[in-house]
Design a protein around this motif. Structure first.
Motif, PDB file in Angstrom:
ATOM      1  N   GLN A 189       0.650  -1.347   0.138  1.00 19.01           N
ATOM      2  CA  GLN A 189      -0.125  -0.108  -0.079  1.00 19.01           C
ATOM      3  C   GLN A 189       0.580   1.277  -0.326  1.00 19.01           C
ATOM      4  OE1 GLN A 189      -2.398  -1.237   3.745  1.00 19.01           O
ATOM      5  NE2 GLN A 189      -4.038  -1.097   2.320  1.00 19.01           N
ATOM      6  N   LEU A 190       1.889   1.300   0.583  1.00 22.97           N
ATOM      7  CA  LEU A 190       2.822   2.232   1.113  1.00 22.97           C
ATOM      8  C   LEU A 190       3.176   2.509  -0.105  1.00 22.97           C
ATOM      9  CD1 LEU A 190       4.223   1.722   4.465  1.00 22.97           C
ATOM     10  CD2 LEU A 190       2.990   3.833   3.740  1.00 22.97           C
ATOM     11  N   ARG A 191       4.240   1.486  -0.791  1.00 19.64           N
ATOM     12  CA  ARG A 191       4.476   1.826  -2.549  1.00 19.64           C
ATOM     13  C   ARG A 191       3.527   2.504  -3.434  1.00 19.64           C
ATOM     14  NH1 ARG A 191       7.925  -3.493  -2.459  1.00 19.64           N
ATOM     15  NH2 ARG A 191       9.171  -3.462  -1.227  1.00 19.64           N
ATOM     16  N   MET A 192       1.889   2.687  -3.350  1.00 16.74           N
ATOM     17  CA  MET A 192       1.667   3.205  -4.548  1.00 16.74           C
ATOM     18  C   MET A 192       0.928   4.599  -3.969  1.00 16.74           C
ATOM     19  SD  MET A 192      -1.301  -0.168  -4.698  1.00 16.74           S
ATOM     20  CE  MET A 192      -2.872   0.256  -3.908  1.00 16.74           C
ATOM     21  N   LEU A 193       1.678   4.694  -2.879  1.00 17.59           N
ATOM     22  CA  LEU A 193       1.119   6.241  -2.198  1.00 17.59           C
ATOM     23  C   LEU A 193       2.043   7.144  -3.483  1.00 17.59           C
ATOM     24  CD1 LEU A 193       0.807   6.396   1.261  1.00 17.59           C
ATOM     25  CD2 LEU A 193      -0.720   6.531  -0.017  1.00 17.59           C
ATOM     26  N   SER A 194       1.482   7.874  -4.073  1.00 22.83           N
ATOM     27  CA  SER A 194       2.239   9.267  -3.948  1.00 22.83           C
ATOM     28  C   SER A 194       3.610   9.833  -3.660  1.00 22.83           C
ATOM     29  CB  SER A 194       1.650   9.802  -5.255  1.00 22.83           C
ATOM     30  OG  SER A 194       2.282  11.053  -5.278  1.00 22.83           O
ATOM     31  N   GLY A 195       4.316  10.012  -3.735  1.00 22.46           N
ATOM     32  CA  GLY A 195       5.767  10.507  -3.265  1.00 22.46           C
ATOM     33  C   GLY A 195       6.287   9.108  -2.397  1.00 22.46           C
ATOM     34  N   VAL A 196       5.953   8.199  -2.257  1.00 20.73           N
ATOM     35  CA  VAL A 196       6.693   7.012  -1.333  1.00 20.73           C
ATOM     36  C   VAL A 196       8.007   6.906  -2.980  1.00 20.73           C
ATOM     37  CG1 VAL A 196       6.543   4.689  -0.562  1.00 20.73           C
ATOM     38  CG2 VAL A 196       5.356   6.930  -0.020  1.00 20.73           C
ATOM     39  N   ILE A 197       9.044   6.855  -2.279  1.00 18.14           N
ATOM     40  CA  ILE A 197      10.606   5.955  -3.007  1.00 18.14           C
ATOM     41  C   ILE A 197      10.395   4.693  -2.973  1.00 18.14           C
ATOM     42  CG2 ILE A 197      12.667   6.718  -3.558  1.00 18.14           C
ATOM     43  CD1 ILE A 197      10.612   9.314  -4.266  1.00 18.14           C
ATOM     44  N   ASP A 198      10.072   4.582  -1.466  1.00 15.79           N
ATOM     45  CA  ASP A 198      10.661   3.570  -1.367  1.00 15.79           C
ATOM     46  C   ASP A 198      10.203   2.538  -0.110  1.00 15.79           C
ATOM     47  OD1 ASP A 198      11.555   0.383  -2.415  1.00 15.79           O
ATOM     48  OD2 ASP A 198      13.855   1.109  -1.381  1.00 15.79           O
ATOM     49  N   ALA A 199       9.321   0.907   0.265  1.00 15.45           N
ATOM     50  CA  ALA A 199       9.360   0.719   1.039  1.00 15.45           C
ATOM     51  C   ALA A 199       9.805  -0.159   1.889  1.00 15.45           C
ATOM     52  CB  ALA A 199       7.715   1.056   1.737  1.00 15.45           C
ATOM     53  N   ASP A 200      10.152  -0.951   2.639  1.00 17.62           N
ATOM     54  CA  ASP A 200      11.118  -1.832   3.180  1.00 17.62           C
ATOM     55  C   ASP A 200      10.750  -2.285   4.272  1.00 17.62           C
ATOM     56  OD1 ASP A 200      12.681  -2.638   0.572  1.00 17.62           O
ATOM     57  OD2 ASP A 200      13.882  -0.352   0.930  1.00 17.62           O
ATOM     58  N   GLY A 201      10.547  -3.901   5.061  1.00 23.60           N
ATOM     59  CA  GLY A 201      10.377  -4.487   5.701  1.00 23.60           C
ATOM     60  C   GLY A 201      12.025  -4.763   6.427  1.00 23.60           C
ATOM     61  N   VAL A 202      11.971  -4.552   8.000  1.00 24.17           N
ATOM     62  CA  VAL A 202      13.908  -4.340   8.167  1.00 24.17           C
ATOM     63  C   VAL A 202      13.827  -4.740   9.580  1.00 24.17           C
ATOM     64  CG1 VAL A 202      14.225  -2.033   6.988  1.00 24.17           C
ATOM     65  CG2 VAL A 202      13.019  -1.657   9.474  1.00 24.17           C
ATOM     66  N   TYR A 203      14.625  -5.227  10.044  1.00 24.41           N
ATOM     67  CA  TYR A 203      14.700  -6.292  11.734  1.00 24.41           C
ATOM     68  C   TYR A 203      14.854  -5.218  12.148  1.00 24.41           C
ATOM     69  CZ  TYR A 203      14.572 -10.808   9.081  1.00 24.41           C
ATOM     70  OH  TYR A 203      14.108 -11.884   8.649  1.00 24.41           O
ATOM     71  N   GLY A 204      14.277  -5.009  13.540  1.00 24.17           N
ATOM     72  CA  GLY A 204      14.524  -3.811  14.688  1.00 24.17           C
ATOM     73  C   GLY A 204      13.627  -3.406  15.626  1.00 24.17           C
ATOM     74  N   ASP A 234       9.283  -1.842  12.384  1.00 23.71           N
ATOM     75  CA  ASP A 234       8.961  -3.117  10.770  1.00 23.71           C
ATOM     76  C   ASP A 234       9.299  -2.512   9.908  1.00 23.71           C
ATOM     77  OD1 ASP A 234       7.823  -4.783  13.434  1.00 23.71           O
ATOM     78  OD2 ASP A 234       6.455  -2.751  13.222  1.00 23.71           O
ATOM     79  N   ILE A 235       8.962  -1.638   9.597  1.00 26.53           N
ATOM     80  CA  ILE A 235       8.722  -1.218   8.121  1.00 26.53           C
ATOM     81  C   ILE A 235      10.074   0.260   7.915  1.00 26.53           C
ATOM     82  CG2 ILE A 235       7.177  -0.062   5.837  1.00 26.53           C
ATOM     83  CD1 ILE A 235       5.241  -1.965   7.608  1.00 26.53           C
ATOM     84  N   PHE A 236      10.425   0.648   6.365  1.00 30.26           N
ATOM     85  CA  PHE A 236      11.398   1.352   6.927  1.00 30.26           C
ATOM     86  C   PHE A 236      10.326   2.155   5.428  1.00 30.26           C
ATOM     87  CE2 PHE A 236      14.521   3.860   5.055  1.00 30.26           C
ATOM     88  CZ  PHE A 236      15.251   4.748   5.359  1.00 30.26           C
ATOM     89  N   ALA A 237      10.344   3.533   5.461  1.00 27.50           N
ATOM     90  CA  ALA A 237       9.740   4.220   3.750  1.00 27.50           C
ATOM     91  C   ALA A 237      10.591   5.609   3.376  1.00 27.50           C
ATOM     92  CB  ALA A 237       8.783   4.434   4.103  1.00 27.50           C
ATOM     93  N   LYS A 238      11.240   5.961   2.134  1.00 24.36           N
ATOM     94  CA  LYS A 238      11.668   7.020   2.184  1.00 24.36           C
ATOM     95  C   LYS A 238      10.163   7.430   1.008  1.00 24.36           C
ATOM     96  CE  LYS A 238      14.951   9.678  -0.182  1.00 24.36           C
ATOM     97  NZ  LYS A 238      16.402   8.507  -1.495  1.00 24.36           N
ATOM     98  N   VAL A 239      10.441   9.063   1.945  1.00 23.36           N
ATOM     99  CA  VAL A 239       9.287   9.924   1.061  1.00 23.36           C
ATOM    100  C   VAL A 239       9.760  10.889   0.577  1.00 23.36           C
ATOM    101  CG1 VAL A 239       7.188  11.001   1.392  1.00 23.36           C
ATOM    102  CG2 VAL A 239       6.663   8.728   2.395  1.00 23.36           C
ATOM    103  N   THR A 240       9.501  11.577  -0.903  1.00 20.56           N
ATOM    104  CA  THR A 240      10.468  12.406  -1.416  1.00 20.56           C
ATOM    105  C   THR A 240       9.003  13.299  -2.157  1.00 20.56           C
ATOM    106  OG1 THR A 240      12.103  11.977  -1.481  1.00 20.56           O
ATOM    107  CG2 THR A 240      11.897  13.357  -2.790  1.00 20.56           C
ATOM    108  N   LYS A 241       8.643  14.840  -1.608  1.00 25.27           N
ATOM    109  CA  LYS A 241       8.289  15.779  -2.987  1.00 25.27           C
ATOM    110  C   LYS A 241       8.722  17.246  -3.045  1.00 25.27           C
ATOM    111  CE  LYS A 241       3.433  14.840  -3.130  1.00 25.27           C
ATOM    112  NZ  LYS A 241       3.198  13.928  -4.218  1.00 25.27           N
TER     113      LYS A 241
END
Length: 78
Positions: A21-36, A39-46
């Motif tokens: 769902q995050l990857r479909m949002l305008s401005g979300v460059i990437d979203a990945d699952g992470v350990y620690g 749960d998820i790390f997302a990069k957003v640019t507008k």
């Protein structure tokens, strides 16, 4: 260009659905699952701060996300 990194916690087992769902949002460059701690790390640019704020608000509204921690990039230190 305003950029933010969003650290996301979500309900157990919902990571893949949320990432999709995050990857479909305008401005979300990437979203990945992470350990620690998160749960998820997302990069957003507008193009503007206002547009970035809108995307961040939309991320927080995604079902099964329980919390977010947003880090806004300091453009002058890149």
């Amino acid at each position: 260009m305003p950029t933010a990194y969003v650290l996301i916690n979500c309900r157990l087992g919902k990571e893949a659905k949320i990432i999709s769902q995050l990857r479909m949002l305008s401005g979300v460059i990437d979203a990945d699952g992470v350990y620690g701690l998160y749960d998820i790390f997302a990069k957003v640019t507008k193009d503007t701060d206002a547009e970035l704020e809108t995307v961040l608000r939309n991320i927080r509204r995604v079902e099964h996300i329980t919390s977010t921690n947003t880090l806004i990039k300091i453009e002058d230190q890149s």
